[in-house]
Design a protein around this motif. Structure first.
Motif, PDB file in Angstrom:
ATOM      1  N   SER A 124       1.083  -1.186   0.088  1.00  0.00           N
ATOM      2  CA  SER A 124       0.125  -0.345   0.017  1.00  0.00           C
ATOM      3  C   SER A 124       0.997   0.890   0.226  1.00  0.00           C
ATOM      4  CB  SER A 124      -0.975  -0.229   1.657  1.00  0.00           C
ATOM      5  OG  SER A 124      -1.568   1.175   1.628  1.00  0.00           O
ATOM      6  N   HIS A 125       2.018   1.044   0.448  1.00  0.00           N
ATOM      7  CA  HIS A 125       3.089   2.274   0.969  1.00  0.00           C
ATOM      8  C   HIS A 125       3.224   2.724  -0.694  1.00  0.00           C
ATOM      9  CE1 HIS A 125       6.191   5.595   1.881  1.00  0.00           C
ATOM     10  NE2 HIS A 125       6.734   4.477   1.803  1.00  0.00           N
ATOM     11  N   LEU A 126       3.806   1.180  -0.708  1.00  0.00           N
ATOM     12  CA  LEU A 126       4.615   1.239  -2.500  1.00  0.00           C
ATOM     13  C   LEU A 126       3.966   2.275  -3.162  1.00  0.00           C
ATOM     14  CD1 LEU A 126       6.632  -1.566  -2.734  1.00  0.00           C
ATOM     15  CD2 LEU A 126       7.693   0.188  -2.553  1.00  0.00           C
ATOM     16  N   ARG A 127       2.672   1.198  -3.554  1.00  0.00           N
ATOM     17  CA  ARG A 127       1.391   1.812  -4.502  1.00  0.00           C
ATOM     18  C   ARG A 127       1.636   3.913  -4.084  1.00  0.00           C
ATOM     19  NH1 ARG A 127      -1.701  -2.598  -2.954  1.00  0.00           N
ATOM     20  NH2 ARG A 127      -1.287  -4.612  -4.271  1.00  0.00           N
ATOM     21  N   LYS A 128       1.222   4.278  -2.902  1.00  0.00           N
ATOM     22  CA  LYS A 128       0.957   5.654  -2.867  1.00  0.00           C
ATOM     23  C   LYS A 128       2.461   6.266  -3.578  1.00  0.00           C
ATOM     24  CE  LYS A 128      -1.831   5.603   1.370  1.00  0.00           C
ATOM     25  NZ  LYS A 128      -0.887   5.471   2.705  1.00  0.00           N
ATOM     26  N   LYS A 129       3.653   5.437  -3.386  1.00  0.00           N
ATOM     27  CA  LYS A 129       4.945   5.898  -3.595  1.00  0.00           C
ATOM     28  C   LYS A 129       5.128   6.273  -5.270  1.00  0.00           C
ATOM     29  CE  LYS A 129       6.981   6.991  -0.446  1.00  0.00           C
ATOM     30  NZ  LYS A 129       7.642   8.177  -0.069  1.00  0.00           N
ATOM     31  N   GLU A 130       4.464   4.984  -6.076  1.00  0.00           N
ATOM     32  CA  GLU A 130       4.117   4.643  -7.844  1.00  0.00           C
ATOM     33  C   GLU A 130       2.909   5.628  -8.070  1.00  0.00           C
ATOM     34  OE1 GLU A 130       3.728   1.147 -10.149  1.00  0.00           O
ATOM     35  OE2 GLU A 130       2.119   1.397  -8.531  1.00  0.00           O
ATOM     36  N   THR A 131       1.996   6.036  -7.218  1.00  0.00           N
ATOM     37  CA  THR A 131       0.960   7.792  -7.426  1.00  0.00           C
ATOM     38  C   THR A 131       2.044   8.617  -7.437  1.00  0.00           C
ATOM     39  OG1 THR A 131      -0.809   6.400  -6.339  1.00  0.00           O
ATOM     40  CG2 THR A 131      -1.135   8.678  -7.235  1.00  0.00           C
ATOM     41  N   GLU A 132       2.552   8.307  -5.713  1.00  0.00           N
ATOM     42  CA  GLU A 132       3.464  10.150  -6.105  1.00  0.00           C
ATOM     43  C   GLU A 132       4.268  10.146  -7.297  1.00  0.00           C
ATOM     44  OE1 GLU A 132       6.318  10.386  -2.612  1.00  0.00           O
ATOM     45  OE2 GLU A 132       3.972   9.893  -0.958  1.00  0.00           O
ATOM     46  N   LEU A 133       5.026   8.763  -7.928  1.00  0.00           N
ATOM     47  CA  LEU A 133       6.177   8.770  -8.775  1.00  0.00           C
ATOM     48  C   LEU A 133       5.419   9.612  -9.632  1.00  0.00           C
ATOM     49  CD1 LEU A 133       9.099   8.701  -9.910  1.00  0.00           C
ATOM     50  CD2 LEU A 133       8.431   5.936 -10.335  1.00  0.00           C
ATOM     51  N   LYS A 134       4.480   9.319  -9.967  1.00  0.00           N
ATOM     52  CA  LYS A 134       3.843   9.661 -11.786  1.00  0.00           C
ATOM     53  C   LYS A 134       3.407  11.149 -11.388  1.00  0.00           C
ATOM     54  CE  LYS A 134       1.198   4.796 -12.466  1.00  0.00           C
ATOM     55  NZ  LYS A 134      -0.122   4.480 -12.509  1.00  0.00           N
ATOM     56  N   GLY A 135       2.572  11.812  -9.914  1.00  0.00           N
ATOM     57  CA  GLY A 135       2.728  13.238  -9.742  1.00  0.00           C
ATOM     58  C   GLY A 135       4.068  13.762 -10.527  1.00  0.00           C
ATOM     59  N   TYR A 136       4.939  13.186  -9.669  1.00  0.00           N
ATOM     60  CA  TYR A 136       6.683  14.202  -9.498  1.00  0.00           C
ATOM     61  C   TYR A 136       6.765  13.795 -11.552  1.00  0.00           C
ATOM     62  CZ  TYR A 136       7.467  13.689  -4.596  1.00  0.00           C
ATOM     63  OH  TYR A 136       6.679  13.481  -3.162  1.00  0.00           O
ATOM     64  N   MET A 137       6.578  12.934 -12.010  1.00  0.00           N
ATOM     65  CA  MET A 137       6.374  12.586 -13.528  1.00  0.00           C
ATOM     66  C   MET A 137       5.923  14.089 -14.373  1.00  0.00           C
ATOM     67  SD  MET A 137       7.479   8.291 -14.138  1.00  0.00           S
ATOM     68  CE  MET A 137       8.127   8.181 -15.654  1.00  0.00           C
ATOM     69  N   GLU A 138       4.881  13.742 -13.868  1.00  0.00           N
ATOM     70  CA  GLU A 138       4.136  15.031 -14.420  1.00  0.00           C
ATOM     71  C   GLU A 138       3.978  16.737 -14.509  1.00  0.00           C
ATOM     72  OE1 GLU A 138      -0.197  14.241 -13.703  1.00  0.00           O
ATOM     73  OE2 GLU A 138      -0.619  12.818 -14.428  1.00  0.00           O
ATOM     74  N   GLU A 139       4.857  16.783 -12.591  1.00  0.00           N
ATOM     75  CA  GLU A 139       5.220  17.861 -12.976  1.00  0.00           C
ATOM     76  C   GLU A 139       7.068  17.739 -13.143  1.00  0.00           C
ATOM     77  OE1 GLU A 139       5.806  18.512  -8.148  1.00  0.00           O
ATOM     78  OE2 GLU A 139       3.721  17.822  -7.921  1.00  0.00           O
ATOM     79  N   GLU A 140       7.767  17.153 -13.371  1.00  0.00           N
ATOM     80  CA  GLU A 140       9.003  17.246 -13.808  1.00  0.00           C
ATOM     81  C   GLU A 140       8.798  17.175 -15.341  1.00  0.00           C
ATOM     82  OE1 GLU A 140      12.994  14.428 -14.790  1.00  0.00           O
ATOM     83  OE2 GLU A 140      11.640  13.727 -13.406  1.00  0.00           O
ATOM     84  N   HIS A 141       7.821  17.488 -15.567  1.00  0.00           N
ATOM     85  CA  HIS A 141       7.292  17.232 -17.598  1.00  0.00           C
ATOM     86  C   HIS A 141       7.391  18.559 -17.268  1.00  0.00           C
ATOM     87  CE1 HIS A 141       4.665  17.614 -21.136  1.00  0.00           C
ATOM     88  NE2 HIS A 141       5.903  16.949 -21.357  1.00  0.00           N
ATOM     89  N   ASP A 142       5.871  18.735 -17.002  1.00  0.00           N
ATOM     90  CA  ASP A 142       5.659  20.812 -16.930  1.00  0.00           C
ATOM     91  C   ASP A 142       6.621  21.417 -16.725  1.00  0.00           C
ATOM     92  OD1 ASP A 142       3.108  19.404 -17.108  1.00  0.00           O
ATOM     93  OD2 ASP A 142       2.827  19.012 -15.280  1.00  0.00           O
ATOM     94  N   ALA A 143       7.824  20.571 -15.537  1.00  0.00           N
ATOM     95  CA  ALA A 143       8.940  22.071 -15.183  1.00  0.00           C
ATOM     96  C   ALA A 143       9.618  21.800 -16.335  1.00  0.00           C
ATOM     97  CB  ALA A 143       8.650  21.558 -13.418  1.00  0.00           C
TER      98      ALA A 143
END
Length: 1010
Positions: free
Chosen positions: A391-410
């Motif tokens: 469950s913690h890793l799935r949250k991290k996976e979601t966080e990673l997707k968010g970070y990737m989107e933020e990285e793409h936007d940034a």
């Protein structure tokens, strides 16, 4: 233009709203505005002029701006309304001035009342277009103001020129004349510039004194000489390059020879070294062969020694076995009896074992059931723990997707910011360059305007000097005239009747009409000297103006060239100051934007770095997710298997508690153990005895057999050892001396093999190089290199000379082409200059274009004016334009003289008396009106207004003047007169009577015609 209705309120002397209806006055085509002095007669003309143009009829009130009535209330607006007619169409205009001084205007056509103009500028332009006259023209032609009636008559040549220029728009001819002069000056300047450039090009090529008429041939001889020198240098360079290549080839061959010789010498030395070692390794090879023979014999010797040792041991073991066998036979009898007793007791053992097996089976399954329960709980806890991690890793996976989107936007935003940064830097460079150009342009334009201001100042000073010259000339000529008159009077006094005049030869000597006037000879000299000084000062001032214009034109050309290069089309100082300020502000804004952009770039870079660090941490955590999922699946599988196993055990009745089963099994084990122990011990003892006995017997037999075999083998090995020595041809002493070296055989063999392999390789290289190498000899390279350096140095010098000559030829060719271009431009410019010279001489030497046109107009005006003046003066006076050739001071020939039939002479119009001057002025004004109307179709002069002047006429002159004015009625023109002359009141029935009431203002009463 024909006024119809006029309404005034708070205007000059008219406090209350006052209306004037002109239509009843038009029946007789002439009307009079009469009343006491100061009653407000001229105010009516002022109101008409104000309604049309926003200004009064006279210059005094217009300058004072005092149209608002002093009797008006502070809150009341000043208003003037006028309805007028032009070519049958009606128009209405109203002007208002508020107490605060705000001006308003309203205008519309009777035919289109909805289309009203309300902007003052538009109203003024529309009315001026309808009437066809501007304000100045209107006051000169239609409405002749009080005090300005004689202005056109007595105006000087320059003033008349300005009036005619405004009336007939003759400035276009002046512009044409100036344009011809500018074009001529420009072309002449181009001619000088081309000659200067031609000489500069020749000077650059080292030549001087050539005429531009020679064109490009002026450089032909120098160009041919330079080309010939270049060809000679090219041949010398070719020879030197060939020589250098030969030396380089010789150096390369020598270096190759020396290199091959060094290789051969090295191969020869190596081959000699190997040949010296060959005998040593041949001896080692013989020793290796001996060691191989000894190696085969040492094996047999070792086998023999081992066999002899074994024989001795076998004999000793046989003795020990005989004693042990005797002891075992006695002990075996005792063990047989113990075994019989234990066998009887062990008959109950099988039942006990069966019961034990059953209990053990139950115990194992019971333990398994407990272990399964414990394992099940562990697996459940482990599964829960794994689920938490997943469950913690799935949250991290979601966080990673968010970070990737933020990285793409940034990343996108950072890239956009960097692109914008590059654009801003380019714009900043362009703005900086443009700003520098604008500063240069501003400085040059400022200098240009300063020069232009100086030129205007010089021209004003020139005009002042010219006026002073004119005054001095008039005074000088006046004094000369007095002196000549005095001389003429003296000559006349000495003449007698019937005697010829010594000057003209005439016998008729009319009496002198004037007394001789005194003159001052010293004053004449002073005036002449003053005139010369002023003329010299004028020439100096003209020179200053020419120099200023030349400097101004140079600066203007520089500004235009710089503007064209920088694509800047404004050259005024104020505009450049504004544009420069705007550009400076733009540069500052660009700097600020760039600073903001750099902040944004740093911000996005920091943000992107932070996102990437967090993303990397997430990836590291997620790296174990696949393994964890695998563990989770395995854990669930084991959990499922355990649950099935537990259900099966509980179905078979396996107890959860195993403690009772353990006690039962322990008791049975104790009984079985005791019985088994006794039985096993008895069996063991008996079997041991049997085994020992059998073993001892077998060992004894085996030892005997082995002893026999060993004795035979030892004999055989001994024979084989001596036979091998004989066969190998090795003595026993040699064998004993070298058998210790046998372990080093392999290393010796490898050493020998390596040597001969190297020997053969070196020999092969040597043999392949020997035939060619023995013929090689060492060659010195340094002298060749020195020769090459000298040759290359000489080649470099020649190349440098060739380049210099080539550049000279290129420059000469370029100069030759430029001279051709300049020569072509010069010839073309000469053609233009010839044409422009003729135009310039025509336009500037003698009467100019504008002067000629104005003279034509002025003659037409005088023709019509003299028709009126002849009647008014009963044929005595005629206006004449002064002949330019007679008076050079009035350059454009618009001065006026009057011809007096009584004296048969011409004189200045300013010599006319008041009444004569009025008649001449009125005639000139009417002639001007006639000429304007006949030559400007857009102007319709239906009405003319005259303010005062009739009081200076006698009765006859007044009759003649009125008769001339009445003639205007025949053409349909209406005449309005302002006068307080009694005769006019009696003879003109249509009148506007103006009265002034103290404290209440002026009032009007209109009396129509007959």
């Amino acid at each position: 233009m024909k006024p119809l209705d006029l309404t005034m309120k708070s205007f000059l002397g008219f406090k209350e709203s006052t209306a004037v209806d002109f239509r009843p006055l038009y029946e007789d085509k002439i009307f009079l505005v009469t009343g006491p002095t100061g009653a407000g007669k001229t105010s009516i003309f002022d109101a008409i002029c104000y309604a049309l143009y926003g200004e009064g009829s006279g210059s005094t009130r217009t300058k004072a701006k005092c149209f608002r009535s002093q009797l008006a209330d502070d809150k009341e607006d000043m208003e003037v309304s006028l309805s007028f007619e032009v070519k049958g169409e009606l128009y209405h205009v109203r002007r208002v001035e508020t107490p605060k001084g705000v001006n308003k205007a309203y205008f519309y056509r009777e035919s289109d009342p909805e289309k009203m103009l309300v902007k003052i500028k538009e109203v003024n332009q529309e009315i001026e277009g309808i009437i066809g006259l501007n304000l100045d023209q209107f006051k000169k032609i239609v409405m002749i103001p009080q005090g300005e009636f004689r202005e056109f008559l007595t105006a000087g040549t320059k003033d008349k020129s300005e009036i005619l220029k405004k009336l007939f728009s003759t400035e276009q001819y002046e512009r044409l004349q100036w344009r011809i002069k500018e074009k001529f000056d420009d072309t002449r300047s181009i001619d000088k510039t081309l000659v200067l450039k031609f000489n500069e090009i020749l000077k650059e090529a080292g030549m001087e004194g050539q005429d531009i008429e020679m064109g490009p041939d002026a450089l032909l001889e120098s160009l041919q000489a330079a080309e010939e020198e270049t060809e000679n240098l090219e041949k010398e360079i070719e020879v030197l390059e060939k020589k250098g290549k030969e030396i380089e080839k010789e150096i390369a061959d020598s270096e190759k020879n020396n290199s091959e010789l060094a290789v051969f010498q090295k191969a020869s030395d190596e081959y000699d070294r190997y040949r010296g070692l060959k005998r040593v390794y041949e001896e080692k090879d013989k020793e290796l062969k001996l060691l191989r023979k000894i190696s085969a014999i040492t094996h047999t010797e070792k086998q023999l020694a081992d066999k002899e040792k074994d024989i001795r041991k076998l004999q000793s073991d046989l003795k020990v076995l005989e004693e042990d066998r005797k002891k075992v036979i006695g002990y075996m009898d005792r063990c047989r009896k113990s075994l019989h007793d234990a066998t009887e007791e062990a008959k109950e053992l099988d039942e006990k074992k069966t019961e034990k097996n059953r209990l053990q089976n139950l115990l194992v399954r019971s333990k398994r059931l407990g272990e399964a329960h414990a394992t099940l709980n562990e697996l459940r806890l482990k599964g829960q723990e794994i689920e938490k991690k997943l469950s913690h890793l799935r949250k991290k996976e979601t966080e990673l997707k968010g970070y990737m989107e933020e990285e793409h936007d940034a990343s996108g935003e950072l890239q956009e910011a960097k692109v914008k940064q590059m654009e801003l830097k380019l714009k900043l460079q362009e703005s900086n360059s443009r700003l520098k150009t604008l500063v240069t342009l501003f400085n040059k334009a400022q200098k240009r305007d300063e020069i232009e201001s100086n030129i205007r100042l010089f021209r004003k000073e020139e005009e002042n000097i010219a006026r002073n010259i004119e005054v001095a000339t008039n005074a000088y000529e006046h004094e000369l005239a007095k002196r000549n008159e005095n001389y003429a009077h003296i000559l006349r006094s000495q003449l007698h009747d019937n005697e010829p005049c010594p000057v003209c030869g005439s016998y008729e000597h009319p009496s002198a009409t004037k007394e001789a006037r005194s003159f001052d000879e010293e004053l004449i000299s002073t005036l002449e000297e003053k005139k010369k000084l002023l003329e010299k000062s004028l020439q100096e001032k003209k020179s200053d103006i020419r120099n200023g214009i030349r400097h101004y034109e140079d600066l203007a050309e520089e500004i235009i060239v710089l503007g064209d290069e920088s694509e800047i089309s404004i050259f005024k100082v104020d505009d450049l100051r504004i544009v420069g300020g705007d550009e400076k502000e733009k540069y500052r804004r660009l700097e600020n934007k760039l600073a903001e952009n750099m902040t944004i770039v740093n911000k996005y870079t920091t943000k992107l770095d932070g996102i990437q660090v967090r993303s990397e941490l997430c990836r590291k955590e997620l790296a174990v997710m696949d393994d964890l999922m695998k563990v989770y699946d395995e854990n669930n599988a084991r959990l499922h298997d355990l649950q099935g196993e537990i259900r099966s055990l509980m179905t078979d009745g396996v107890p959860k508690e195993s403690l009772g089963l353990i006690h039962q099994i322990k008791e049975i084990d104790r009984i079985i153990e005791e019985i088994s122990k006794r039985l096993d011990e008895a069996k063991k003892n008996f079997e041991e005895c049997q085994n020992q006995d059998q073993n001892l017997r077998g060992q004894e037999s085996a030892l005997n057999q082995t002893l026999i075999s060993s004795l035979e083998a030892a004999k055989s090995l001994k024979d084989q050892f001596f036979t091998s020595l004989l066969e190998a041809d090795v003595t026993r002493d040699a064998y004993e001396m070298n058998k210790h070296k046998v372990p080093d055989t392999d290393s010796i063999e490898e050493e020998i093999t390596t040597f001969f392999k190297g020997y053969n390789a070196v020999k092969g290289v040597y043999e392949s190089l020997r035939e060619h190498g023995e013929s090689l000899r060492f060659k010195e390279v340094d002298p060749l290199k020195s020769r090459l350096d000298e040759s290359m140095k000489e080649l470099k010098e020649k190349n440098q000379q060739y380049k210099e000559k080539e550049i000279l030829v290129y420059n000469l060719k370029r100069s030759h082409v430029r001279l051709g271009e300049i020569h072509e431009s010069y010839l073309l410019n000469q053609k233009n200059l010839t044409v422009l010279q003729d135009l310039y001489d025509t336009a500037n030497l003698g009467m100019g274009f504008e002067t000629f046109v104005q003279s034509y107009y002025f003659e037409g005006i005088l023709l019509r004016a003299n028709e009126r003046l002849r009647k008014m003066s009963e044929g005595r006076y005629k206006l004449k334009r002064r002949n330019e050739t007679e008076n050079r001071r009035e350059k454009i020939g618009l001065g006026l003289d009057v011809f007096d039939e009584y004296t048969g002479r011409e004189r200045d119009v300013q010599s006319l008396s008041g009444g004569e001057s009025f008649k001449a002025s009125l005639s000139l004004a009417l002639g001007l009106s006639d000429f304007i109307e006949s030559h400007k179709g857009s102007v319709n002069l239906e009405t003319i207004f005259i303010d005062e002047g009739f009081g200076s006429l006698d009765q006859d002159s007044l009759d003649n003047a009125l008769e001339s004015l009445m003639e205007l009625n025949v053409s349909g023109r209406i005449v309005g007169i302002i006068s307080h002359v009694t005769e006019l009141k009696d003879r003109i029935p249509g009148k506007i009577e103006v009265k002034s009431i103290p404290g209440k203002g002026s009032t009007i009463k209109v009396n129509g015609g007959i």
